[in-house]
Design a protein around this motif. Structure first.
Motif, short mmCIF file in Angstrom:
data_model
loop_
_atom_site.label_atom_id
_atom_site.label_comp_id
_atom_site.label_asym_id
_atom_site.label_seq_id
_atom_site.Cartn_x
_atom_site.Cartn_y
_atom_site.Cartn_z
N UNK A 185 134.50 36.98 63.81
CA UNK A 185 133.27 36.52 64.07
C UNK A 185 132.38 38.32 64.64
N UNK A 188 133.18 40.89 61.74
CA UNK A 188 132.27 40.65 60.50
C UNK A 188 131.21 41.49 60.84
N UNK A 191 132.48 45.27 60.35
CA UNK A 191 132.54 45.96 59.05
C UNK A 191 131.18 45.19 57.67
N UNK A 196 129.36 51.42 58.78
CA UNK A 196 131.13 51.23 58.79
C UNK A 196 131.66 51.91 57.62
N UNK A 284 138.49 47.16 66.26
CA UNK A 284 138.97 46.23 64.77
C UNK A 284 140.42 46.45 64.95
N UNK A 288 142.45 42.93 67.28
CA UNK A 288 143.99 42.38 66.17
C UNK A 288 144.46 42.34 67.17
N UNK B 213 124.16 39.00 55.19
CA UNK B 213 125.39 38.57 55.82
C UNK B 213 125.15 38.91 57.42
N UNK B 216 124.99 34.98 57.90
CA UNK B 216 126.45 34.57 58.27
C UNK B 216 127.24 34.68 59.51
N UNK B 217 126.47 35.48 59.80
CA UNK B 217 127.41 36.00 61.05
C UNK B 217 126.20 35.24 62.05
N UNK B 220 127.82 31.19 61.78
CA UNK B 220 129.31 31.47 62.17
C UNK B 220 129.20 31.18 63.97
N UNK B 247 137.34 37.09 50.84
CA UNK B 247 136.61 37.48 52.05
C UNK B 247 135.17 37.90 50.75
N UNK B 249 133.32 40.15 52.23
CA UNK B 249 132.28 40.86 52.80
C UNK B 249 133.64 41.54 53.04
N UNK B 250 133.23 43.23 53.59
CA UNK B 250 134.17 43.95 53.73
C UNK B 250 134.85 43.84 54.82
N UNK B 251 136.36 43.81 54.68
CA UNK B 251 137.32 43.88 55.68
C UNK B 251 138.00 44.67 55.86
N UNK B 252 138.31 45.09 57.50
CA UNK B 252 139.16 46.19 58.40
C UNK B 252 140.18 46.09 57.46
N UNK B 253 140.67 47.55 57.07
CA UNK B 253 142.23 47.91 56.28
C UNK B 253 143.66 46.93 57.34
N UNK B 255 143.65 43.62 58.12
CA UNK B 255 144.34 42.47 57.16
C UNK B 255 144.98 43.17 56.39
N UNK B 264 138.91 31.17 60.55
CA UNK B 264 137.96 32.74 59.68
C UNK B 264 137.31 32.15 58.52
N UNK B 267 135.74 29.51 58.77
CA UNK B 267 134.12 29.59 59.44
C UNK B 267 133.07 30.44 57.78
#
Lengths: 404, 404
Positions: A185, A188, A191, A196, A284, A288, B213, B216-217, B220, B247, B249-253, B255, B264, B267
């Protein structure tokens, strides 16, 4: 006492993911003098730095600033007149070691999201490479709390012959899904902050705005994980904020009728300080690494992963910690017992929460000091297996004595 | 069984904050037939609706949809062939009763942030007004879980002569600071979403985007509060998501190297459903009402606040619930004991977490049913004061048996 604070390049570095960077820089500090067998590596927690001690030498900034000054120093638990202490900022962080906010030498621009994903194994290998540079073939001890404790475990797993004693504090072989959820979360929140921008926000041409709102939310979620319910009750209760507090972000109009509470004000204030000192991409990357850590990875079990380590281990945990629980530490101690490693699980009765390892030096210091000096039979070192009446099954955290 | 689902206007309504709206609309349902002394008011939880039962009649949507269908109905714990059940959507919500997303008759536009802040006392007074409309002078019982349990307590406090039996389930006299903190973070997630726009996002002219967004947070964070550590361990563990999850929504690379975990994905999926059905402003309003609730407000103590109530109370709690803990329910039961109210605190041994009151009808139903039928001496009703070996002091939640 000799204190050194520097950044060295260890050249090309291949990360566990298979990606390489041409030149890994590592910011580190050393305290005291190396005598051949007295090196102690201290591993920092998620948002920590190499500035483990020596308050006053560096600019203040929460955990990043002399974060274990009560533990590390002349005459302290990790006595720098006796031990040669090394602390290294982990790759992926933003306190001097290479990470997403540092410059990619090939482009002259910040790496941003092009920086390779990092793991706890990468941290360990980078530390090993730095020790080679420093001419330190083996460590007397590795000590660290929280994800720094995972870093400690990884040393026993990857370099079992290079370390005599390990002290994982408020740590675990892996995070539980509740913490994985909260970390997910938090990521999220970062991002989905429009600033960002896919991780590209360093350059003026990217708009010049950083994802401060998202990083602040992430930090606040983390901050709640560091307290226990009872420490929050004691510290904040339900009272309204006393200081004239200005929120640095929009709030709902109902704020005109309901109080801005002390607990909110505290979290908001600390988050606003945090976003000044920490990089959102690093948050991030490092969460991770923590989430992904699994001691047993590549092995059959935790015990298997630790089987080659034949030194001694002091596992330390805190009763009020729900981020890394006493039960998880007990399971870790059990894994070490299985491999016939000398181990003590020293449980500190504290309702402070996870941050107890940082803020209760009077509880952490004596067993740590005695373990380093005298080993498992040190005076202040206790073990969960010592007392006859210890329950053999542990109450799940979050449950109460009503549980039957 | 007669089921009615309607919306009525109860005219001008003054909220506790002193602000009024010209016409408060209330969406409600009734089940069964009123015989003069058989009315049971069921109070919904934070994001619930008046659709307490009758699965199949309405469109599906999580808690909002027949959320207690296993408890309310013919032959069920709250037997609608015997009791006349009323459930009302609370003011400030978005399921038919007036709230920020409903239309301000004076402007023809949604109220948005101009809607008055709401409190649990307002909910109670609105329910009282609706019962007047329906010709119901007094209630046989008021039953509700979570913040709905606070609503139950407020009935005993404000209208002690209008209710014979109260059943607050998984509730408390007030939230603890850990939960206040998490709710504050959830609100901050919404208000720092640029699409929230100060609460004005309903009109096309506001850009047409909702703060999905942020909502949603918020959801969660709430969702994690509804599970226990052990139920998350059992349900998700650390495994990767199995379904082909995209997903939203954007996520970190990173991933690309680390797994998208089941917890995740779960949620995220639920949050994406939630933002389709719930209004972000309502989430702000209703969490404010919950956070602000304090049973003792205006009185010396909880016991004082409940002193005028001379009916019977069944307090129910769940061992794995860290949102509203068993300890808080015990403290509530103690307050009722102090006033010589007949009370039983029935503790359900469940590690599910807060949501146990929704998902464990086999545990909730029998004591509830027996209490309604036979009172405190009903067969399935237990009390913490019954057993001799019950500890007199309760372990703080989040601590373990290691705590000494």
């Amino acid at each position: 006492m000799t204190v050194e604070s520097q950044t060295v390049s260890i050249g090309e570095f291949e990360f566990q993911c298979g990606e390489t960077i041409p030149d890994l820089e590592l910011a580190y500090e050393t305290y005291g003098d190396f005598t051949g067998d007295n090196a102690v590596l201290v591993c920092h927690a998620l948002t920590g730095s190499a500035h483990v001690a020596s308050r006053g030498r560096f600019e203040e900034g929460d955990q990043a600033y002399a974060w274990w000054d009560d533990i590390v120093g002349p005459g302290k638990a990790i006595d720098t007149t006796e031990y040669f202490v090394v602390c290294v900022n982990v790759p992926g962080s933003c306190y001097g070691s290479s990470g997403p906010s540092s410059t990619n030498p090939e482009t002259g621009e910040p790496w941003g999201p092009a920086f390779p994903p990092v793991t706890v194994a990468d941290w360990t290998d980078a530390q090993r490479a730095l020790l080679d540079e420093l001419g330190i073939p083996a460590l007397y001890a590795v000590v660290g709390g929280s994800v720094g404790g995972m870093n400690v475990l990884e040393w026993a797993k990857r370099h079992p012959d290079h370390v005599e004693k390990i002290v994982p504090i408020a740590a675990a072989g892996r995070l539980d899904p509740q913490c994985l959820a909260l970390d997910g979360i938090a990521r999220r929140a970062i991002t989905t902050d429009p600033n960002w921008n896919g991780g590209n926000y360093y350059a003026e041409s990217d708009g010049g705005e950083h994802p401060d709102h998202g990083l602040a939310l992430a930090r606040e979620i983390g901050h709640v994980m560091y307290f226990s319910k009872s420490s929050m009750e004691r510290r904040f209760g339900r009272r309204a904020a006393t200081r004239e507090a200005e929120r640095a972000f929009p709030t709902d109009p109902a704020g005109r009728f309901f109080p801005y509470r002390d607990v909110e004000s505290y979290l908001d204030y600390n988050a606003s300080k945090f976003v000044e000192r920490f990089d959102a991409n690093s948050y991030l990357y490092l969460t991770r690494a923590m989430d992904n850590y699994d001691l047993s990875s590549g092995f059959e079990s935790d015990a298997d992963a630790l089987a080659a380590f034949d030194g001694e281990a002091l596992v330390m945990s805190f009763t009020g910690d729900w981020h890394f629980t006493t039960q998880q530490s007990e399971s870790l101690a059990d894994a070490l017992r299985e491999t016939d490693t000398g181990v003590a699980h020293h449980v500190v009765d504290s309702d402070y929460g996870h941050d107890a390892f940082l803020v209760e030096p009077d509880s952490v210091g004596p067993p740590l000091s005695d373990f380093l000096e005298e080993g498992l039979h040190g005076n202040a070192v206790s073990d969960t297996q010592e007392s006859e009446d210890e329950p053999s099954d542990f109450a799940p955290v979050h449950n109460s004595l009503f549980s039957r």
